[in-house]
Design a protein around this motif. Structure first.
Motif, PDB file in Angstrom:
ATOM      1  N   TRP A  49      26.053  -3.595  -6.172  1.00  0.00           N
ATOM      2  CA  TRP A  49      26.788  -4.642  -6.887  1.00  0.00           C
ATOM      3  C   TRP A  49      28.293  -4.423  -6.870  1.00  0.00           C
ATOM      4  CZ3 TRP A  49      29.764  -3.219 -11.046  1.00  0.00           C
ATOM      5  CH2 TRP A  49      29.489  -1.968 -11.614  1.00  0.00           C
ATOM      6  N   LYS A  50      28.716  -3.152  -6.805  1.00  0.00           N
ATOM      7  CA  LYS A  50      30.152  -2.867  -6.813  1.00  0.00           C
ATOM      8  C   LYS A  50      30.827  -3.408  -5.553  1.00  0.00           C
ATOM      9  CE  LYS A  50      31.808   1.059  -7.981  1.00  0.00           C
ATOM     10  NZ  LYS A  50      32.047   2.517  -8.024  1.00  0.00           N
ATOM     11  N   GLN A  51      30.109  -3.351  -4.433  1.00  0.00           N
ATOM     12  CA  GLN A  51      30.695  -3.784  -3.175  1.00  0.00           C
ATOM     13  C   GLN A  51      30.567  -5.292  -2.960  1.00  0.00           C
ATOM     14  OE1 GLN A  51      32.238  -1.460  -1.407  1.00  0.00           O
ATOM     15  NE2 GLN A  51      31.526   0.213  -2.711  1.00  0.00           N
ATOM     16  N   HIS A  52      29.498  -5.888  -3.501  1.00  0.00           N
ATOM     17  CA  HIS A  52      29.177  -7.268  -3.138  1.00  0.00           C
ATOM     18  C   HIS A  52      29.105  -8.211  -4.331  1.00  0.00           C
ATOM     19  CE1 HIS A  52      28.153  -5.823   0.927  1.00  0.00           C
ATOM     20  NE2 HIS A  52      27.612  -4.795   0.311  1.00  0.00           N
ATOM     21  N   GLY A  53      29.178  -7.686  -5.549  1.00  0.00           N
ATOM     22  CA  GLY A  53      29.101  -8.555  -6.717  1.00  0.00           C
ATOM     23  C   GLY A  53      27.747  -9.213  -6.902  1.00  0.00           C
ATOM     24  N   LYS A  54      26.715  -8.667  -6.264  1.00  0.00           N
ATOM     25  CA  LYS A  54      25.365  -9.213  -6.351  1.00  0.00           C
ATOM     26  C   LYS A  54      24.431  -8.154  -6.933  1.00  0.00           C
ATOM     27  CE  LYS A  54      26.088 -13.171  -4.157  1.00  0.00           C
ATOM     28  NZ  LYS A  54      25.840 -14.501  -4.749  1.00  0.00           N
ATOM     29  N   GLY A  55      23.600  -8.569  -7.896  1.00  0.00           N
ATOM     30  CA  GLY A  55      22.608  -7.666  -8.448  1.00  0.00           C
ATOM     31  C   GLY A  55      21.233  -7.975  -7.892  1.00  0.00           C
ATOM     32  N   PHE A  56      20.233  -7.304  -8.428  1.00  0.00           N
ATOM     33  CA  PHE A  56      18.857  -7.516  -8.008  1.00  0.00           C
ATOM     34  C   PHE A  56      17.996  -7.796  -9.229  1.00  0.00           C
ATOM     35  CE2 PHE A  56      20.613  -4.798  -4.661  1.00  0.00           C
ATOM     36  CZ  PHE A  56      20.260  -5.512  -3.519  1.00  0.00           C
ATOM     37  N   ALA A  57      17.116  -8.786  -9.099  1.00  0.00           N
ATOM     38  CA  ALA A  57      16.176  -9.104 -10.168  1.00  0.00           C
ATOM     39  C   ALA A  57      14.805  -9.318  -9.548  1.00  0.00           C
ATOM     40  CB  ALA A  57      16.604 -10.367 -10.919  1.00  0.00           C
ATOM     41  N   LEU A  58      13.771  -9.000 -10.312  1.00  0.00           N
ATOM     42  CA  LEU A  58      12.405  -9.190  -9.843  1.00  0.00           C
ATOM     43  C   LEU A  58      11.744 -10.324 -10.606  1.00  0.00           C
ATOM     44  CD1 LEU A  58      10.972  -5.562  -9.508  1.00  0.00           C
ATOM     45  CD2 LEU A  58      12.225  -6.906  -7.851  1.00  0.00           C
ATOM     46  N   ASP A  59      10.775 -10.954  -9.948  1.00  0.00           N
ATOM     47  CA  ASP A  59       9.937 -11.940 -10.611  1.00  0.00           C
ATOM     48  C   ASP A  59       8.522 -11.741 -10.105  1.00  0.00           C
ATOM     49  OD1 ASP A  59       9.158 -13.956 -12.229  1.00  0.00           O
ATOM     50  OD2 ASP A  59      10.374 -15.527 -11.296  1.00  0.00           O
ATOM     51  N   VAL A  60       7.557 -12.259 -10.835  1.00  0.00           N
ATOM     52  CA  VAL A  60       6.155 -12.182 -10.430  1.00  0.00           C
ATOM     53  C   VAL A  60       5.804 -13.483  -9.717  1.00  0.00           C
ATOM     54  CG1 VAL A  60       3.787 -11.940 -11.214  1.00  0.00           C
ATOM     55  CG2 VAL A  60       5.608 -10.685 -12.372  1.00  0.00           C
ATOM     56  N   VAL A  61       5.310 -13.378  -8.489  1.00  0.00           N
ATOM     57  CA  VAL A  61       4.955 -14.568  -7.720  1.00  0.00           C
ATOM     58  C   VAL A  61       3.493 -14.486  -7.310  1.00  0.00           C
ATOM     59  CG1 VAL A  61       7.303 -14.919  -6.878  1.00  0.00           C
ATOM     60  CG2 VAL A  61       5.719 -13.506  -5.555  1.00  0.00           C
ATOM     61  N   GLU A  62       2.862 -15.624  -7.222  1.00  0.00           N
ATOM     62  CA  GLU A  62       1.471 -15.690  -6.777  1.00  0.00           C
ATOM     63  C   GLU A  62       1.406 -15.489  -5.280  1.00  0.00           C
ATOM     64  OE1 GLU A  62      -1.177 -19.435  -6.798  1.00  0.00           O
ATOM     65  OE2 GLU A  62      -1.493 -18.520  -8.776  1.00  0.00           O
ATOM     66  N   THR A  63       0.429 -14.715  -4.809  1.00  0.00           N
ATOM     67  CA  THR A  63       0.315 -14.444  -3.385  1.00  0.00           C
ATOM     68  C   THR A  63      -1.155 -14.346  -3.008  1.00  0.00           C
ATOM     69  OG1 THR A  63       1.042 -12.968  -1.598  1.00  0.00           O
ATOM     70  CG2 THR A  63       0.390 -11.926  -3.668  1.00  0.00           C
ATOM     71  N   GLU A  64      -1.443 -14.507  -1.725  1.00  0.00           N
ATOM     72  CA  GLU A  64      -2.823 -14.390  -1.256  1.00  0.00           C
ATOM     73  C   GLU A  64      -3.296 -12.949  -1.417  1.00  0.00           C
ATOM     74  OE1 GLU A  64      -4.985 -16.670  -0.274  1.00  0.00           O
ATOM     75  OE2 GLU A  64      -3.517 -18.215  -0.752  1.00  0.00           O
ATOM     76  N   MET A  65      -4.502 -12.811  -1.916  1.00  0.00           N
ATOM     77  CA  MET A  65      -5.057 -11.482  -2.169  1.00  0.00           C
ATOM     78  C   MET A  65      -5.828 -10.975  -0.957  1.00  0.00           C
ATOM     79  SD  MET A  65      -7.888 -10.452  -5.045  1.00  0.00           S
ATOM     80  CE  MET A  65      -6.929 -11.216  -6.350  1.00  0.00           C
ATOM     81  N   LYS A  66      -5.586  -9.746  -0.582  1.00  0.00           N
ATOM     82  CA  LYS A  66      -6.383  -9.103   0.475  1.00  0.00           C
ATOM     83  C   LYS A  66      -7.697  -8.634  -0.149  1.00  0.00           C
ATOM     84  CE  LYS A  66      -2.612  -7.578   3.453  1.00  0.00           C
ATOM     85  NZ  LYS A  66      -1.990  -6.426   4.150  1.00  0.00           N
ATOM     86  N   ARG A  67      -8.785  -9.019   0.463  1.00  0.00           N
ATOM     87  CA  ARG A  67     -10.097  -8.716  -0.118  1.00  0.00           C
ATOM     88  C   ARG A  67     -10.807  -7.672   0.743  1.00  0.00           C
ATOM     89  NH1 ARG A  67     -11.259 -12.665  -3.883  1.00  0.00           N
ATOM     90  NH2 ARG A  67      -9.920 -14.522  -3.766  1.00  0.00           N
ATOM     91  N   MET A  68     -11.640  -6.885   0.073  1.00  0.00           N
ATOM     92  CA  MET A  68     -12.457  -5.891   0.772  1.00  0.00           C
ATOM     93  C   MET A  68     -13.623  -6.584   1.451  1.00  0.00           C
ATOM     94  SD  MET A  68     -12.604  -2.837  -2.085  1.00  0.00           S
ATOM     95  CE  MET A  68     -13.650  -1.854  -1.021  1.00  0.00           C
ATOM     96  N   ALA A  69     -14.001  -6.048   2.576  1.00  0.00           N
ATOM     97  CA  ALA A  69     -15.208  -6.551   3.238  1.00  0.00           C
ATOM     98  C   ALA A  69     -16.423  -6.166   2.409  1.00  0.00           C
ATOM     99  CB  ALA A  69     -15.321  -5.960   4.644  1.00  0.00           C
ATOM    100  N   PRO A  70     -17.479  -6.997   2.427  1.00  0.00           N
ATOM    101  CA  PRO A  70     -18.692  -6.657   1.638  1.00  0.00           C
ATOM    102  C   PRO A  70     -19.279  -5.325   2.100  1.00  0.00           C
ATOM    103  CG  PRO A  70     -18.756  -8.925   2.437  1.00  0.00           C
ATOM    104  CD  PRO A  70     -17.603  -8.269   3.132  1.00  0.00           C
ATOM    105  N   PHE A  71     -19.783  -4.562   1.145  1.00  0.00           N
ATOM    106  CA  PHE A  71     -20.456  -3.312   1.472  1.00  0.00           C
ATOM    107  C   PHE A  71     -21.796  -3.608   2.120  1.00  0.00           C
ATOM    108  CE2 PHE A  71     -17.673  -1.947  -2.032  1.00  0.00           C
ATOM    109  CZ  PHE A  71     -17.025  -0.893  -1.378  1.00  0.00           C
ATOM    110  N   PRO A  72     -22.221  -2.789   3.085  1.00  0.00           N
ATOM    111  CA  PRO A  72     -23.532  -3.018   3.719  1.00  0.00           C
ATOM    112  C   PRO A  72     -24.674  -2.801   2.734  1.00  0.00           C
ATOM    113  CG  PRO A  72     -22.480  -1.000   4.580  1.00  0.00           C
ATOM    114  CD  PRO A  72     -21.503  -1.644   3.636  1.00  0.00           C
TER     115      PRO A  72
END
Length: 248
Positions: free
Chosen positions: A225-248
């Motif tokens: 931020w000192k060099q660029h005057g920009k900070g960082f912020a996080l947010d929670v976003v919905e995303t596709e979930m990676k799923r496990m393959a069914p167990f045999p």
């Protein structure tokens, strides 16, 4: 998680004075279990915590929000420290985040994009803001010499300064105080800390004048931020979930 623009505005309630979390008082049965577990379990990671440091932190997306922080430090080795961060050192303290601290040698090996999330500790140390309550300054000096050349990444998970009764929302990236107008700590916060621990930030600063100045060797990616005057912020976003393959 992804970058976002402006998180919700805080409703300040005073430094470390937010309301207690919701819930019933701890029962006798729970106290008995805790006592028994303490006697029977090794608790090895907790026992590695050897230091308590009190300092201040600023939100990376809003430098007007500043908090007093209490870092309980354990050492993985001479180049990597990890800190459980609380809002006080009282038994009722709330765990508000975690900070990782690495030496300049380790930091230089990080990718440039990763380095932008870290802050430098030199000013925080030299200005006397980083203090080890009740530990003589002479005993702290060798450690402070090393710490002044380190970088930290601090995630705040519980924003008690806006009155949150529980850890809510996404974690917030925190920054270290700096010797510029936008990065200075509010005098009332420093005064309150000094009175609480009967220490003088000004005297600590005077005793650390011989610590090296960092301007010639600090990595410019840190404290982005000192060099660029920009900070960082996080947010929670919905995303596709990676799923496990069914167990045999």
């Amino acid at each position: 998680m992804a970058s976002s623009g402006q998180p919700s505005k805080p409703t300040p309630t005073g430094q470390g004075e937010g309301p207690a979390p919701p819930g019933k008082p701890t029962t006798v049965e729970s106290h008995v279990l805790d006592m028994g577990a303490k006697m029977l379990q090794a608790m090895k990671p907790i026992r590695k915590i050897q230091q308590h440091a009190c300092t201040f932190a600023l939100y990376a997306h809003d430098l007007t929000r500043q908090i007093e922080t209490h870092h309980f430090v354990s050492r993985l080795n001479q180049d990597v420290l990890q800190c459980a961060v609380y809002d006080s050192d009282l038994p009722t303290a709330r765990l508000i985040g975690v900070e990782y601290i690495v030496s300049d040698k380790v930091f230089e090996g990080l990718p440039a994009e990763e380095q932008k999330l870290w802050h430098f500790h030199a000013y925080e140390i030299k200005s006397g803001l980083w203090a080890c309550p009740r530990v003589p300054e002479a005993l702290s000096k060798p450690e402070l010499q090393d710490l002044s050349k380190t970088y930290g990444k601090f995630w705040c998970t519980w924003q008690v300064d806006r009155g949150d009764r529980l850890p809510l929302g996404a974690a917030a990236l925190m920054m270290s105080p700096q010797g510029v107008n936008l990065g200075r700590v509010r005098p009332d916060l420093v005064k309150s800390r000094d009175e609480n621990y009967r220490l003088s930030t000004d005297e600590l600063k005077a005793s650390r004048l011989e610590l090296p100045e960092p301007d010639q060797w600090i990595n410019p990616n840190a404290d982005y931020w000192k060099q660029h005057g920009k900070g960082f912020a996080l947010d929670v976003v919905e995303t596709e979930m990676k799923r496990m393959a069914p167990f045999p």
